[in-house]
Structure formats: C-alpha cells, structure tokens
Design a protein around this motif. Sequence first.
Motif, PDB file in Angstrom:
ATOM      1  N   SER A 158      33.940 -11.229 -12.362  1.00 22.43           N
ATOM      2  CA  SER A 158      33.391 -11.182 -11.008  1.00 22.43           C
ATOM      3  C   SER A 158      31.884 -11.374 -11.045  1.00 22.43           C
ATOM      4  CB  SER A 158      33.736  -9.840 -10.353  1.00 22.43           C
ATOM      5  OG  SER A 158      33.140  -9.740  -9.077  1.00 22.43           O
ATOM      6  N   GLU A 159      31.335 -11.712  -9.890  1.00 21.84           N
ATOM      7  CA  GLU A 159      29.884 -11.873  -9.784  1.00 21.84           C
ATOM      8  C   GLU A 159      29.183 -10.548 -10.040  1.00 21.84           C
ATOM      9  OE1 GLU A 159      26.553 -13.169  -6.415  1.00 21.84           O
ATOM     10  OE2 GLU A 159      28.689 -13.527  -6.055  1.00 21.84           O
ATOM     11  N   ASN A 160      29.797  -9.456  -9.598  1.00 18.81           N
ATOM     12  CA  ASN A 160      29.246  -8.126  -9.850  1.00 18.81           C
ATOM     13  C   ASN A 160      29.862  -7.541 -11.114  1.00 18.81           C
ATOM     14  OD1 ASN A 160      29.658  -8.281  -6.506  1.00 18.81           O
ATOM     15  ND2 ASN A 160      27.624  -7.742  -7.233  1.00 18.81           N
ATOM     16  N   GLU A 161      29.081  -6.738 -11.822  1.00 13.75           N
ATOM     17  CA  GLU A 161      29.518  -6.266 -13.133  1.00 13.75           C
ATOM     18  C   GLU A 161      30.611  -5.212 -13.045  1.00 13.75           C
ATOM     19  OE1 GLU A 161      27.511  -4.691 -17.325  1.00 13.75           O
ATOM     20  OE2 GLU A 161      26.295  -4.952 -15.517  1.00 13.75           O
ATOM     21  N   TYR A 162      30.573  -4.384 -11.985  1.00 18.82           N
ATOM     22  CA  TYR A 162      31.536  -3.287 -11.871  1.00 18.82           C
ATOM     23  C   TYR A 162      32.301  -3.354 -10.551  1.00 18.82           C
ATOM     24  CZ  TYR A 162      28.913  -1.447 -15.802  1.00 18.82           C
ATOM     25  OH  TYR A 162      28.316  -1.305 -17.023  1.00 18.82           O
ATOM     26  N   SER A 163      33.557  -2.949 -10.637  1.00 18.14           N
ATOM     27  CA  SER A 163      34.414  -2.895  -9.449  1.00 18.14           C
ATOM     28  C   SER A 163      35.023  -1.504  -9.337  1.00 18.14           C
ATOM     29  CB  SER A 163      35.520  -3.946  -9.528  1.00 18.14           C
ATOM     30  OG  SER A 163      34.976  -5.246  -9.612  1.00 18.14           O
ATOM     31  N   PHE A 164      35.614  -1.222  -8.186  1.00 21.28           N
ATOM     32  CA  PHE A 164      36.177   0.103  -7.922  1.00 21.28           C
ATOM     33  C   PHE A 164      37.617  -0.057  -7.451  1.00 21.28           C
ATOM     34  CE2 PHE A 164      36.338   4.371  -5.927  1.00 21.28           C
ATOM     35  CZ  PHE A 164      35.756   5.104  -6.948  1.00 21.28           C
ATOM     36  N   ILE A 165      38.510   0.773  -8.005  1.00 21.44           N
ATOM     37  CA  ILE A 165      39.914   0.738  -7.614  1.00 21.44           C
ATOM     38  C   ILE A 165      40.317   2.091  -7.045  1.00 21.44           C
ATOM     39  CG2 ILE A 165      42.283   0.447  -8.420  1.00 21.44           C
ATOM     40  CD1 ILE A 165      41.318  -1.362 -10.583  1.00 21.44           C
ATOM     41  N   VAL A 166      40.910   2.067  -5.856  1.00 18.41           N
ATOM     42  CA  VAL A 166      41.400   3.283  -5.198  1.00 18.41           C
ATOM     43  C   VAL A 166      42.923   3.224  -5.206  1.00 18.41           C
ATOM     44  CG1 VAL A 166      41.361   4.669  -3.104  1.00 18.41           C
ATOM     45  CG2 VAL A 166      39.352   3.307  -3.732  1.00 18.41           C
ATOM     46  N   LYS A 167      43.568   4.270  -5.753  1.00 20.91           N
ATOM     47  CA  LYS A 167      45.028   4.296  -5.825  1.00 20.91           C
ATOM     48  C   LYS A 167      45.624   5.559  -5.215  1.00 20.91           C
ATOM     49  CE  LYS A 167      45.621   1.238  -9.790  1.00 20.91           C
ATOM     50  NZ  LYS A 167      46.256   1.042 -11.121  1.00 20.91           N
ATOM     51  N   GLU A 168      44.803   6.392  -4.607  1.00 24.32           N
ATOM     52  CA  GLU A 168      45.305   7.587  -3.932  1.00 24.32           C
ATOM     53  C   GLU A 168      44.414   7.881  -2.734  1.00 24.32           C
ATOM     54  OE1 GLU A 168      44.129  11.434  -5.972  1.00 24.32           O
ATOM     55  OE2 GLU A 168      44.178  10.077  -7.699  1.00 24.32           O
ATOM     56  N   ASN A 169      44.991   8.558  -1.753  1.00 26.36           N
ATOM     57  CA  ASN A 169      44.253   8.876  -0.522  1.00 26.36           C
ATOM     58  C   ASN A 169      43.604   7.634   0.079  1.00 26.36           C
ATOM     59  OD1 ASN A 169      43.415  11.633  -2.498  1.00 26.36           O
ATOM     60  ND2 ASN A 169      44.743  11.814  -0.721  1.00 26.36           N
ATOM     61  N   LEU A 170      44.413   6.583   0.215  1.00 29.96           N
ATOM     62  CA  LEU A 170      43.891   5.332   0.768  1.00 29.96           C
ATOM     63  C   LEU A 170      43.371   5.495   2.191  1.00 29.96           C
ATOM     64  CD1 LEU A 170      45.423   4.259  -1.731  1.00 29.96           C
ATOM     65  CD2 LEU A 170      46.149   2.306  -0.354  1.00 29.96           C
ATOM     66  N   PHE A 180      48.179  -1.097   1.607  1.00 30.60           N
ATOM     67  CA  PHE A 180      48.960   0.140   1.667  1.00 30.60           C
ATOM     68  C   PHE A 180      50.251  -0.002   0.871  1.00 30.60           C
ATOM     69  CE2 PHE A 180      52.505   2.361   3.721  1.00 30.60           C
ATOM     70  CZ  PHE A 180      52.104   3.683   3.565  1.00 30.60           C
ATOM     71  N   GLU A 181      50.924  -1.133   1.038  1.00 30.70           N
ATOM     72  CA  GLU A 181      52.188  -1.345   0.341  1.00 30.70           C
ATOM     73  C   GLU A 181      51.979  -1.503  -1.161  1.00 30.70           C
ATOM     74  OE1 GLU A 181      53.997  -4.630   2.361  1.00 30.70           O
ATOM     75  OE2 GLU A 181      55.001  -3.315   3.799  1.00 30.70           O
ATOM     76  N   LYS A 182      50.866  -2.095  -1.568  1.00 34.76           N
ATOM     77  CA  LYS A 182      50.558  -2.203  -2.996  1.00 34.76           C
ATOM     78  C   LYS A 182      50.067  -0.872  -3.555  1.00 34.76           C
ATOM     79  CE  LYS A 182      49.403  -7.127  -3.191  1.00 34.76           C
ATOM     80  NZ  LYS A 182      48.325  -8.118  -3.457  1.00 34.76           N
ATOM     81  N   GLY A 183      49.571  -0.018  -2.668  1.00 34.04           N
ATOM     82  CA  GLY A 183      49.050   1.267  -3.118  1.00 34.04           C
ATOM     83  C   GLY A 183      47.711   1.146  -3.816  1.00 34.04           C
TER      84      GLY A 183
END
Length: 245
Positions: A158-170, A180-183
Amino acid sequence: MKYFYMNIILLIWIASGCSNDGAEEELKKEIEQLKQENASLSVVKEELELDLKIANAELSRKNDQLTSEITSLQMDLEMHKELINRYVKVFEFPLSNNRTIADTLSIFSPNQVKTDSEIAGQIVSETKKEDVNDTTGYFIKFTGEFKVRGSIIHDTGSENEYSFIVKENLETMPHTLEQFEKGTIYFDIVNDEDLRKALDNKLDEFPEEDQLDIVAVFKNYSYNEVPETDFLPSHAEFVRVVSEN
C-alpha cells in the motif's frame, strides 16, 4: 551276407540322422515362436504398466481435487457459521427511538448515504460517485473521532506503511453490509509517523508478518470502494493509543 547286414546298419544310421535333423528343425521353430510370443507379451506388459500409471495419476488428481473441494466446503461452512453468529448477535442490540437495525449497527449503503447523516457518532461530510475502470466507485468522507479495537499490520503493498484491521465491535465505526458480512473493516493509516511515535517506535522492530493489537482513536475516516480492485483503499488519521493488548 556280411554286406547285407552292413547295408541295414547304414540305412538305420541314415534314418536316425534324418530323424534328428527333423526334430532339431522343429525345436528351432518352437523356440522362434516362443520368442515372438514373449516379445508380444512384453509389449502388452508395457502397455498395461502405462495404463496403470495413467490410472494412478488420474486417481491421484481426482483425489487432490476432491480434497480441495472438501477443504473449500469446510471453509465456506465456517464462514457461514460466523455470518449466522453475527446476524444472531444483531438481536442482542437494543433498539430505541425507532432506530433501524442498520442504524444500531452503524451500517450504511454507499449509494444511498446522504451528506450530514450521522453514523456511529460521525458526520458524513462528502459523498461522491464516479465511474472508474468501467465500474462505479463510491467515496464517502466522515468527520469526527472514533475509538476502535483492532490490529496494526505492516502493509508493503500500500501507499501507506501501516494499515488497521477491525474484526470485532464493528458498530463502533461506519461500515457497509458487505463489511459486516465479512466481519472485517480494513483501512490505511495515513499518518504513519505519528503512529510510530505514539508506540515509542515499537513498529521499527515489528515483524512484517505479525500484527499488533491495540485500542486506538482515529478521525476523518474515508470509505473508498472501487469494486474488484484495490484502487484507493479506505483510510483514516491516527489520533492516539488508548491501550495495547
């Protein structure tokens, strides 16, 4: 009389020699026939061995294919189980003030969301739809801060060095039904340096294949969707770290 017996003996010897010659010739014929039959059997054997190899290869291929299909079905089953569980949990959220389930879960539709709408405490500041590579892209900007639990990953692609993944409390941030369906909600962190400083440069020694779990505050979330491409990923600005897991 003496010559008579000698002639008889001579005739017997000649007859015996002729008989041996005939048997030898017959034996030679039988041996040659056996050689030909053996050669034919060798060809048949090679053909059968080749057929067996082909059959084994086909059996192995079909077995691998079946194993792959079973694995895929098992993965689909687990995915559907997770999806069902997420939908079941929907009904655990209390609905108040005539809010819809979508409102309660902070779910929005990119093609229907309106400017100045409030989703998960954030205000929709801009909505844009445009044609990108023979498809329709949606670009939704939000203003406001949001606190979320997730994982930092090192994203070399990616163009940015770090990314963030949310998998709970969406529901703590705006997201689509597909997310939502992918979680999973995924976005780039645009101010990498601020994130690195806030974590006391821990990310400098952070292995690329690992994830760092944190609770953090972000702001100015931009949802970007261009179907079937990785063009312009969603992104947000890092504000501060609340806690590290």
